[in-house]
Design an enzyme around this catalytic site. Structure first.
Site, PDB file in Angstrom:
ATOM      1  CB  VAL A 196      -3.883   0.479  -6.961  1.00 22.20           C
ATOM      2  CG1 VAL A 196      -4.211  -0.580  -8.172  1.00 22.20           C
ATOM      3  CG2 VAL A 196      -5.458   1.243  -6.873  1.00 22.20           C
ATOM      4  CB  CYS A 197      -0.406  -2.579  -7.439  1.00 19.68           C
ATOM      5  SG  CYS A 197       0.685  -3.701  -8.102  1.00 19.68           S
ATOM      6  CB  ALA A 198       3.424  -2.314  -4.519  1.00 14.70           C
ATOM      7  N   GLY A 217      -6.982  -1.969  -3.525  1.00 13.73           N
ATOM      8  CA  GLY A 217      -7.208  -2.756  -4.860  1.00 13.73           C
ATOM      9  C   GLY A 217      -5.554  -3.832  -5.032  1.00 13.73           C
ATOM     10  N   GLY A 218      -6.152  -4.783  -5.611  1.00 14.80           N
ATOM     11  CA  GLY A 218      -4.990  -5.820  -5.848  1.00 14.80           C
ATOM     12  C   GLY A 218      -4.155  -5.263  -6.970  1.00 14.80           C
TER      13      GLY A 218
END
Length: 240
Positions: A103-105, A152-153
């Protein structure tokens, strides 16, 4: 005899953005047979990027073979790109996991461990353009599924992502029931995103994030150099 448990490992680390993984935890922990492993080097409290204290439950040494490995991001991600104990663990755990996720970075940590070369991945919009440094293929989507890689973003996308992972593991009906029980029916008070935000607001956010983004790029470039050196050594050994 078929496996009746789901071993789900979530990486914890100092400076993490806790919602990247506590959102997914809330969903995935409710799956039938789920055993959650909150992973770090030691079982000692760590502090998130905004000061929330969190407690790992499983050390790297005690981690079982995982069905799902999940890695979130946050400012602390850049330090992990130079931490070979972490990257080696992520590489080992990811090599045998049924699903390798982020997720994310957190996608940068997976990529720095050599797990995203040639795979599509979502990422936070501020850092998406850097993901190609490490051989991943950045995709502007909230959830991206590429073979057994699921991503996921940014931050809140982790909740949507978790329902997608839940459906992969246990089917749509189980995921739907959890979604209903958690009353996940988001109605944000503001209609603002990367696509429709005023240019001046985007510019202000990018300016504020510039030091982190520059360090993220440098840490990715160092990780890439190490991977290239390791490959060169391996190729030379194979040629002998």
């Amino acid at each position: 005899m078929s496996k009746t448990t789901l071993d789900i490992g979530i990486l914890f680390f100092p400076g993490m953005t806790q919602l990247d993984v506590t959102g997914p935890f809330e969903v995935l922990a409710r799956l039938p047979g789920a055993r959650m492993h909150l992973l770090w080097k030691t079982i000692e409290p760590i502090t998130s990027d905004v000061g929330l204290t969190l407690m790992p439950t499983t050390t790297f040494a005690d981690c079982p073979q995982l069905d799902v490995l999940c890695v979130g991001g946050g400012p602390g991600q850049t330090a992990l790109m130079d931490d070979m104990e972490v990257l080696d663990f992520v590489a080992r755990a990811g090599a045998s996991a049924r699903y390798v996720t982020s997720v994310c970075a957190g996608c940068f940590i997976l990529a720095g461990a050599g797990l995203l070369d040639g795979y599509k991945s979502a990422c936070h919009w501020l850092s998406r353009d850097q993901l190609g440094i490490l051989g991943a293929i950045p995709v502007k989507e909230r959830i991206v599924v590429d073979r057994n890689r699921i991503s996921g973003g940014g931050v809140t996308a982790g909740i949507d992502f978790a329902f997608a992972v839940a459906a992969e593991l246990c089917g749509d009906e189980v995921a739907k029931r959890i979604q209903l029980f958690l009353e996940y029916d988001p109605k944000p008070p503001f209609d603002i995103s990367e696509d429709n935000a005023p240019a001046e607001v985007l510019a202000e956010i990018r300016a504020a994030a510039r030091p982190l983004l520059e360090e993220r790029r440098r840490s990715s470039e160092r990780a890439l150099a190490r991977m290239r050196d390791a490959k060169a050594v391996a190729d030379a050994g194979a040629a002998q």
